[in-house]
Design a protein around this motif. Sequence first.
Motif, PDB file in Angstrom:
ATOM      1  N   SER A   1       0.818  -1.218   0.000  1.00  8.01           N
ATOM      2  CA  SER A   1       0.000   0.000   0.000  1.00  8.01           C
ATOM      3  C   SER A   1       0.855   1.272   0.000  1.00  8.01           C
ATOM      4  CB  SER A   1      -0.958  -0.011   1.192  1.00  8.01           C
ATOM      5  OG  SER A   1      -0.222  -0.125   2.390  1.00  8.01           O
TER       6      SER A   1
ATOM      7  N   PRO B   1       0.722   2.124  -4.334  1.00  9.58           N
ATOM      8  CA  PRO B   1      -0.437   1.497  -4.992  1.00  9.58           C
ATOM      9  C   PRO B   1      -0.325   1.472  -6.509  1.00  9.58           C
ATOM     10  CG  PRO B   1      -1.095   3.470  -3.743  1.00  9.58           C
ATOM     11  CD  PRO B   1       0.380   3.297  -3.539  1.00  9.58           C
TER      12      PRO B   1
ATOM     13  N   ASN C   1      -6.229  -2.376  -7.816  1.00 10.92           N
ATOM     14  CA  ASN C   1      -7.057  -2.555  -6.634  1.00 10.92           C
ATOM     15  C   ASN C   1      -8.395  -3.213  -6.985  1.00 10.92           C
ATOM     16  OD1 ASN C   1      -8.734  -2.233  -4.364  1.00 10.92           O
ATOM     17  ND2 ASN C   1      -7.527  -0.463  -3.689  1.00 10.92           N
TER      18      ASN C   1
ATOM     19  N   ILE D   1      -2.570  -3.693  -1.399  1.00  8.44           N
ATOM     20  CA  ILE D   1      -3.569  -3.429  -2.435  1.00  8.44           C
ATOM     21  C   ILE D   1      -4.186  -4.775  -2.796  1.00  8.44           C
ATOM     22  CG2 ILE D   1      -3.921  -2.608  -4.807  1.00  8.44           C
ATOM     23  CD1 ILE D   1      -3.149  -0.426  -2.713  1.00  8.44           C
TER      24      ILE D   1
END
Length: 381
Positions: A190, A193, A198, A242
């Motif tokens: 994270s 990202p 995602n 993610i």
Amino acid sequence: MEDSVKLNILQELIQINTVNGHEQPAAEYLKQVLSDHGIESDLIALAAGRTNLVAEVGEHDGPVLALAGHLDTVDVGDSNKWQHNPFCGQVIDDAIYGRGSVDMKGGLAAMVNTLIELKEAGLPKHGKVRLLATVDEEIGGLGSLELTRQGLVRDVDAMIVGEATTNRLEYAHSGSFDYRVKSYGHLAHSSDPSLGINAVANLARFFEYERHAFDDVKASPSLGSLIHSITVFHGGRQLNSIPDYAYLEGNVRTIPEFDNTAVQNRLQTLVDRLNAEMDGQFELEVVASFMPMATDPADQFVSLVQQSYQTVAGQSLPLAVSHGATDASRYILDEHRFPIVEWGPGREEMSHQVDESLSVAEYLQADQVYLQIAKDFFGDD
Ligand SMILES: [Zn+2]
């Protein structure tokens, strides 16, 4: 048939636990009951412990009236909540208690009683009545699907499904379409990202489109609006990653004017469109699909059943629709069309309940109603 004999059949049927997946002993029991009365029947095995039963009375030529029921029941749930043992079949005052009394061993036993009464009376004189007793109605409808595949409704001219209908005649019910949409992304830390895709964020975007995917569907004159609910949304495993996978699940109560195929096509179109537009990948999976059933309320079989009921019960049988699927969802997959109605003893709202119970008086009248329907259908006196 004596009332005590009829009651005994239902009690013994309730005493056989047929929570979905264990229907064979009940099929064997009914085969024995029918055979004791000179009626041949076939056991059609589906899997270990799972057996449909098909029985017929009458002549080979002429029309076919089908009586359809299911052998399985839903689970008991928390048995401590039951005041009456769910497999006792106990009779107290005017009620018989137990899992399946209403859904639908009462209707099924009444159909067996009708077959016996027809046999004893040498009816029908021209045509036959076929009993279809299935496994797996409460979960996947595999029993009725198999009977349909094997051609057991191919020659059927009219059918009664014996589910409890609270003294109404149901001529239509919604279908049901359960689906899952899977969202695949790419795992990343994270802290960066941009290295990932995602899956949860993508699925949230999908959700926003899908929420309105059926807004334009016009209501059915018989069954009302299509009902669509997204019921599960699941994704992500770890707070600082993610997520690479997420899924949602939903249910659509389908209508004949926008049926399961139309729903599936529309969801697939949305999946394809967003797959083209976005990183990541969506996939549609059909979890279960039961077609809507809609007989024309003006069909003459509908009024015949209403009249037969009036003859026996001395009161009218109002028309209704329901939003739960039945084995009819499978039988209508046969390529020929025939009218199907639902009528059976018991109050629909007692289905699947704790201390499920059926009125004994209603049960004892039900085989007379089916018998009268058969007589009126075949024109026998
Ligand atoms: Zn049922």
